[in-house]
Enzyme design. Sequence first.
Site, PDB file in Angstrom:
ATOM      1  N   ARG A  66       1.713  26.211  17.955  1.00  0.00           N
ATOM      2  CA  ARG A  66       1.764  27.282  16.955  1.00  0.00           C
ATOM      3  C   ARG A  66       0.749  27.129  15.828  1.00  0.00           C
ATOM      4  NH1 ARG A  66       8.198  28.615  16.403  1.00  0.00           N
ATOM      5  NH2 ARG A  66       8.216  29.582  18.441  1.00  0.00           N
TER       6      ARG A  66
ATOM      7  N   HIS B 271       7.792  29.965   8.700  1.00  0.00           N
ATOM      8  CA  HIS B 271       8.827  30.151   9.706  1.00  0.00           C
ATOM      9  C   HIS B 271       9.833  29.003   9.758  1.00  0.00           C
ATOM     10  CE1 HIS B 271      10.543  31.856  13.272  1.00  0.00           C
ATOM     11  NE2 HIS B 271      10.223  30.818  14.031  1.00  0.00           N
TER      12      HIS B 271
ATOM     13  N   HIS C  88       4.707  30.814  11.762  1.00  0.00           N
ATOM     14  CA  HIS C  88       4.736  31.486  13.055  1.00  0.00           C
ATOM     15  C   HIS C  88       3.497  32.367  13.145  1.00  0.00           C
ATOM     16  CE1 HIS C  88       5.935  33.625  16.598  1.00  0.00           C
ATOM     17  NE2 HIS C  88       6.934  32.792  16.740  1.00  0.00           N
TER      18      HIS C  88
HETATM   19  C1  FAD Z   1      13.184  35.124  12.805  1.00  0.00           C
HETATM   20  C2  FAD Z   1      13.487  33.749  13.343  1.00  0.00           C
HETATM   21  C3  FAD Z   1      13.406  33.502  14.702  1.00  0.00           C
HETATM   22  C4  FAD Z   1      13.680  32.240  15.224  1.00  0.00           C
HETATM   23  N1  FAD Z   1      13.657  32.033  16.562  1.00  0.00           N
HETATM   24  C5  FAD Z   1      14.041  30.834  17.067  1.00  0.00           C
HETATM   25  C6  FAD Z   1      14.175  30.634  18.466  1.00  0.00           C
HETATM   26  O1  FAD Z   1      13.969  31.539  19.269  1.00  0.00           O
HETATM   27  N2  FAD Z   1      14.559  29.392  18.900  1.00  0.00           N
HETATM   28  C7  FAD Z   1      14.832  28.355  18.053  1.00  0.00           C
HETATM   29  O2  FAD Z   1      15.171  27.258  18.510  1.00  0.00           O
HETATM   30  N3  FAD Z   1      14.721  28.529  16.717  1.00  0.00           N
HETATM   31  C8  FAD Z   1      14.359  29.739  16.204  1.00  0.00           C
HETATM   32  N4  FAD Z   1      14.278  29.906  14.849  1.00  0.00           N
HETATM   33  C9  FAD Z   1      14.637  28.778  13.978  1.00  0.00           C
HETATM   34  C10 FAD Z   1      16.156  28.587  13.987  1.00  0.00           C
HETATM   35  O3  FAD Z   1      16.775  29.857  13.968  1.00  0.00           O
HETATM   36  C11 FAD Z   1      16.641  27.797  12.799  1.00  0.00           C
HETATM   37  O4  FAD Z   1      15.874  26.648  12.614  1.00  0.00           O
HETATM   38  C12 FAD Z   1      18.096  27.375  12.987  1.00  0.00           C
HETATM   39  O5  FAD Z   1      18.876  28.492  13.328  1.00  0.00           O
HETATM   40  C13 FAD Z   1      18.626  26.742  11.718  1.00  0.00           C
HETATM   41  O6  FAD Z   1      20.001  26.568  11.857  1.00  0.00           O
HETATM   42  P1  FAD Z   1      20.804  25.867  10.690  1.00  0.00           P
HETATM   43  O7  FAD Z   1      22.222  25.833  11.129  1.00  0.00           O
HETATM   44  O8  FAD Z   1      20.159  24.602  10.321  1.00  0.00           O
HETATM   45  O9  FAD Z   1      20.619  26.853   9.421  1.00  0.00           O
HETATM   46  P2  FAD Z   1      20.850  28.404   9.258  1.00  0.00           P
HETATM   47  O10 FAD Z   1      21.143  29.065  10.535  1.00  0.00           O
HETATM   48  O11 FAD Z   1      19.731  28.941   8.461  1.00  0.00           O
HETATM   49  O12 FAD Z   1      22.177  28.472   8.366  1.00  0.00           O
HETATM   50  C14 FAD Z   1      22.143  28.123   7.008  1.00  0.00           C
HETATM   51  C15 FAD Z   1      23.481  28.440   6.371  1.00  0.00           C
HETATM   52  O13 FAD Z   1      23.551  27.830   5.092  1.00  0.00           O
HETATM   53  C16 FAD Z   1      24.047  28.747   4.141  1.00  0.00           C
HETATM   54  N5  FAD Z   1      23.590  28.344   2.817  1.00  0.00           N
HETATM   55  C17 FAD Z   1      22.319  28.089   2.409  1.00  0.00           C
HETATM   56  N6  FAD Z   1      22.329  27.704   1.125  1.00  0.00           N
HETATM   57  C18 FAD Z   1      23.616  27.702   0.717  1.00  0.00           C
HETATM   58  C19 FAD Z   1      24.254  27.408  -0.513  1.00  0.00           C
HETATM   59  N7  FAD Z   1      23.588  27.022  -1.594  1.00  0.00           N
HETATM   60  N8  FAD Z   1      25.598  27.550  -0.589  1.00  0.00           N
HETATM   61  C20 FAD Z   1      26.333  27.953   0.494  1.00  0.00           C
HETATM   62  N9  FAD Z   1      25.771  28.244   1.689  1.00  0.00           N
HETATM   63  C21 FAD Z   1      24.428  28.111   1.786  1.00  0.00           C
HETATM   64  C22 FAD Z   1      23.545  30.083   4.628  1.00  0.00           C
HETATM   65  O14 FAD Z   1      24.307  31.122   4.052  1.00  0.00           O
HETATM   66  C23 FAD Z   1      23.742  29.925   6.137  1.00  0.00           C
HETATM   67  O15 FAD Z   1      25.098  30.167   6.454  1.00  0.00           O
HETATM   68  C24 FAD Z   1      14.005  31.180  14.324  1.00  0.00           C
HETATM   69  C25 FAD Z   1      14.073  31.412  12.958  1.00  0.00           C
HETATM   70  C26 FAD Z   1      13.829  32.696  12.460  1.00  0.00           C
HETATM   71  C27 FAD Z   1      13.931  32.929  10.983  1.00  0.00           C
END
Ligand code: FAD
Length: 529
Positions: free
Chosen positions: A277, A340, A231
């Site tokens: 980006r 990011h 980012h």
């Molecule tokens: C600061 C920030 C701002 C962002 N802004 C945006 C935005 O505005 N728009 C957008 O589209 N995207 C944005 N993103 C990206 C987006 O948030 C993520 O790509 C998305 O939320 C990922 O969702 P997910 O469900 O795949 O994983 P996550 O939301 O990361 O969830 C992962 C889960 O897995 C669990 N986990 C991991 N490893 C283990 C393990 N070994 N055992 C048990 N549990 C585990 C964690 O505890 C968590 O519950 C942003 C990211 C960040 C960091």
Amino acid sequence: MAEVQETDFVIVGAGIAGLRAAIGLAAGGARVLVVTKEALGESNTNYAQGGIAVAMSGEEDVALHLDDTVNAGDGLVNREAARVLVEEGPLRVEELLRWGTEFDREGGELMLTREGAHSRNRILHAHGDATGAEIGRSLLRHARAIENIELLEWTTTFDLMVEDGAVTGIGLLDRDGMVSRVRARAVLLASGGAGQVYSDTTNPAVATGDGIAMAWHAGAEIADMEFYQFHPTALSLPGVPRFLLSEALRGEGAYLRNARGERFMERYHPLQELAPRDVVARAITREGMGPTGETLPVYLDMRHVTRIDPATRFPGISKFLAEHGLELRRDPIPVRPAAHYLMGGVRTDVHGRTSLPRLYAAGEVACTGVHGANRLASNSLLEGLVFGARAAEAMREEKPMPVRSAAASPEVAGATSGIERLRSRLQQTTWEKAGLLRDAEALTAAHDEIGRLESESPKGFDRPLIELGNLETVATLIVRSALARQESRGAHYRNDFPKRDDARFGKHSLVSKGNDVTFVEFQRAEAIA
Ligand SMILES: Cc1cc2nc3c(=O)[nH]c(=O)nc-3n(C[C@H](O)[C@H](O)[C@H](O)COP(=O)(O)OP(=O)(O)OC[C@H]3O[C@@H](n4cnc5c(N)ncnc54)[C@H](O)[C@@H]3O)c2cc1C
């Protein structure tokens, strides 16, 4: 022998992808176990600020969203996956609205903003800059109301059980050090990204790439690991975490200025501050390099934007800045890039199926090829929703497993010291040698250093050690894939191969245990047998 429990489906992770999948799986009456490493809500999803991109105003809008996604991906987007994303996105977002997600509105109408490389305003946001937290809140409330979903906090999944080539369950370590195993008809990895592999990241501490490392060790195919999105604008203050300053600030008109106070983006891209980006991140890196290698400040400047009140539009960001003596209306804000979003991950088809039977992946841990070499801003929350829902549908088709005896558990040893030091050495190596600007010499040095770190890492079994091992695996996969891709494309930039080379590398990188990196096409939805 560890205790073995049985359930129908296991989901690793309670971010947007895991929660959406859990709701889908539970709808058929199945028992669903959702495991999270820390408290529910501690995930990348929770920190997402800017919004969720979705084409809500008909076919033309959907077609333009597809074009923007494909263009941002720099020649590598799996068009089939992108089509699914943009076409099913509106349905999934309407579902969120029915489940009580409160997106920001003006006069009753949903407000739409724009971010880099989007051709029109199509980004929904909530509470100004707390979109992910609001979506997470409403999904969690919905999931909690479903009796057959069990939510297990503070429990780390440390490996995948493999029987006769199929994934049949997971190993769990709770915060008291107790080990157990859960067998299930199918396992979904929804474990998010791996930002902690770099010293400078916007990701929270849980983002250690566990799902990718576990899938790799179990023998799954891993794709596009060289594509890490940096980012461009994380807050750059000494001793302060790399807090994200959302692209929506530039969407609302903020400028970037170098140490001389000049706007510089016009020298790098016609879209200037709203260029893709990777272009903005490299421009900031270059402008921040002094003639003798010293670091120069680069600023995000919103002082001229009078159309909106930054404190109302960006309350979370304004509050964080105020805690550090800064104000968007008054001060240029020092910024620099930070790791990011990982475009690569566990390779899946558009139904979340990986290359291993009964193992699925969705969200940031997965690689459908939907982002190609560079993710379009705000497409990842949508990805978690759309592919989380699809993975659930496909998992429901899996037949029950035959009954087996208890599985062996790993040797458990107490906490070991010095892990923090090894982790930060790894993060620093990856940042300096496999970060924004790469070349063969630095990548080879990184590979060697990660090998040394692996051999120095203590043996034992606790969460910090499991995470260190996973970060080493992820770092190695990034470096190996970055070395193999001898071109520059999207988020992957090689100083020694600065041009895009479609003839040799217009394909996705693929690697699995014991095999070299190869380059393949993901042209079909049903690419994975
Ligand atoms: C600061 C920030 C701002 C962002 N802004 C945006 C935005 O505005 N728009 C957008 O589209 N995207 C944005 N993103 C990206 C987006 O948030 C993520 O790509 C998305 O939320 C990922 O969702 P997910 O469900 O795949 O994983 P996550 O939301 O990361 O969830 C992962 C889960 O897995 C669990 N986990 C991991 N490893 C283990 C393990 N070994 N055992 C048990 N549990 C585990 C964690 O505890 C968590 O519950 C942003 C990211 C960040 C960091």
